[in-house]
Design an enzyme around this catalytic site. Structure first.
Site, PDB file in Angstrom:
ATOM      1  CB  SER A 178      -0.931  -0.057   1.205  1.00  0.00           C
ATOM      2  OG  SER A 178      -1.970   0.859   1.043  1.00  0.00           O
ATOM      3  CG  HIS A 383      -5.789  -2.514   1.182  1.00  0.00           C
ATOM      4  ND1 HIS A 383      -5.211  -2.255  -0.033  1.00  0.00           N
ATOM      5  CD2 HIS A 383      -5.081  -1.783   2.086  1.00  0.00           C
ATOM      6  CE1 HIS A 383      -4.217  -1.395   0.123  1.00  0.00           C
ATOM      7  NE2 HIS A 383      -4.112  -1.096   1.407  1.00  0.00           N
TER       8      HIS A 383
END
Ligand SMILES: *[C@@H]1O[C@H](CO)[C@@H](O)[C@H](O)[C@H]1NC(C)=O
Ligand SMILES: *[C@@H]1O[C@H](CO)[C@@H](O)[C@H](O)[C@H]1NC(C)=O
Ligand SMILES: *[C@@H]1O[C@H](CO)[C@@H](O)[C@H](O)[C@H]1NC(C)=O
Length: 409
Positions: A178, A383
């Site tokens: 990320s 995620h």
């Protein structure tokens, strides 16, 4: 009469004893919860028989950053492979996120057990990297004047140089999750020469352009911080969502309860990202709630609001007038993704509501040396699965291992 008074007295004594015991019991529960939360990276890995070193490095602009190193995994019986591996975490987490799901699923353990020398970084402003040579983060607002731009421009080079010097290696394997991917792209764009110190970058769910982000919760939180930022000036207000802050303490205590962990805390994770039943075990939720959120600057949150509300991957937007001063242009300049000249592997998931597949595809098309864009074979992979999924070893790790092996001796 007298006998009635006696019974009342007896009840009172018994009641007091019960209450005292209950209170003591409650205290033990709270202390136990605190004990778990007070386990730092070194202690938590030691619990499973791994040996960890602690290192600190100072960035060019004075931020003191903590790194951890697992020089050799517990289950490694061969010589250590080279080059070393650097793991860089994402927004609002710390190095702990790589071990919260335990030795069977945590990426730091899995990579160490494949006989790599694993270094785990911490970006400025989080729980482990909250020190500065000149500024006090509790008193000096200057400390909090950073965004992922400074993390990419100063923290990444300092961390990489430190590892190369200490291992006498010329390059390393960079694994960024990320924001850990974003800071790599920013480093390559802004610090010519540094990209070449990374022989291969494996970016897990990288964040760059983010206008397709689906998470309403993320949009709300970043908008909130973007809105309040002009009105705050004290150091304590300029820090966002610290570990040990009210929100983290509250969820930290509540999520120790197994039933709440499986219901309330799981729902919060679904709200932040997306639904993925059976992905994260209850013990992992209990552990991660002690380490998430781990803090950053309000200005970083504002930077993310700019990412989700514009379709550009550009530098911080100070508003037209200040932009003219700082950048010599009304609009902030875009980062130069073409400067990423080393081989990049991207691994991603279709159900990611924070860094959406559309934006990651866009990034992959800008890269001049993309080796593969791979999607985990699970249509619900999201995620948070990168850090916390209990099946990561079967679902995501084989791809990471494949590319690590291709770039190792
Ligand atoms: C972690 O805990 C150990 C043992 O209590 C301590 O010596 C060490 O300084 C701690 N490290 C960090 C980075 O907090
Ligand atoms: C490199 O590492 C050595 C010790 O391993 C240390 O003495 C030296 O100061 C380091 N140099 C830099 C530039 O960090
Ligand atoms: C994001 O920006 C791109 C480029 O301008 C545009 O094509 C796309 O529709 C945008 N996505 C959303 C969800 O607005």
């Amino acid at each position: 009469m007298a006998s009635e008074l006696f019974w009342w007295m007896l009840y009172l004594v018994i009641f007091t004893i019960i209450l005292q015991n209950a209170f003591a019991g409650f205290k033990i529960i709270i202390n136990k919860a605190n004990n778990v939360s007070s386990l730092n990276f070194t202690e938590a890995t030691a619990l499973y028989g791994y040996y960890t070193e602690e290192h600190t490095v100072v960035s060019e602009d004075g931020y003191v950053l903590t790194m951890f190193r697992i020089p050799k995994g517990k289950n490694c019986d061969k010589a250590v492979r080279s080059p070393p591996v650097l793991l860089m975490h994402g927004l609002l987490v710390s190095s702990d996120a790589w071990i919260d799901s335990g030795p069977e699923a945590g990426l730091a353990y899995l990579i160490a057990d494949e006989c790599y020398d694993v270094w785990i970084g911490n970006a400025r402003g989080n729980h482990y990297s909250k020190e500065h040579l000149k500024y006090n983060p509790k008193k000096d607002p200057e400390y909090w004047n950073f965004t992922p731009n400074e993390i990419g421009v100063y923290d990444a080079p300092a961390i990489i140089d430190y590892i190369l010097n200490n291992t006498e290696s010329k390059t390393l394997n960079y694994i960024g999750y990320s924001q850990g991917g974003m800071m790599f792209v920013i480093m390559c764009s802004e610090r010519p020469g540094y990209c070449d110190k990374v022989s291969q970058a494996i970016l897990l769910h990288p964040a760059t352009r983010m206008n397709s982000t689906k998470s309403i919760m993320f949009r709300m939180f970043t908008k909130y911080y973007d809105t309040v930022q002009p009105y705050i000036s004290s150091a304590s207000d300029l820090e966002a969502l610290p570990q040990g802050g009210i929100l983290q303490q509250l969820t930290g205590v509540l999520c120790q309860n197994k039933i709440l962990a499986d219901t309330l805390c799981r729902s919060i994770m679904y709200l932040i990202d997306s639904e993925h039943p059976e992905a994260v075990s209850v013990p992992t939720i209990q552990t991660l709630s002690n380490h998430f959120p781990a803090g950053t600057s309000v200005k970083s949150m504002s930077f993310y609001y700019q990412r989700v509300s514009t379709d550009r991957f550009s530098k911080y937007d100070h508003g037209r007038e200040v932009n003219l001063e700082v950048y010599g242009a009304e609009e902030p300049p875009a980062y130069n993704i073409k400067a990423v000249n080393v081989p990049v592997v991207i691994i991603h998931g279709e159900n990611d509501h924070l860094t959406s597949p559309k934006d990651v595809q866009w990034l992959s098309k800008q890269l001049s040396n993309l080796v593969e864009l791979y999607y985990v074979e699970d249509s619900r992979w999201n995620h948070l699965d990168v850090l916390y999924n209990q099946h990561l070893k079967e679902k995501m790790f084989p791809k990471i291992k494949e590319y690590l092996f291709k770039n190792s001796e």
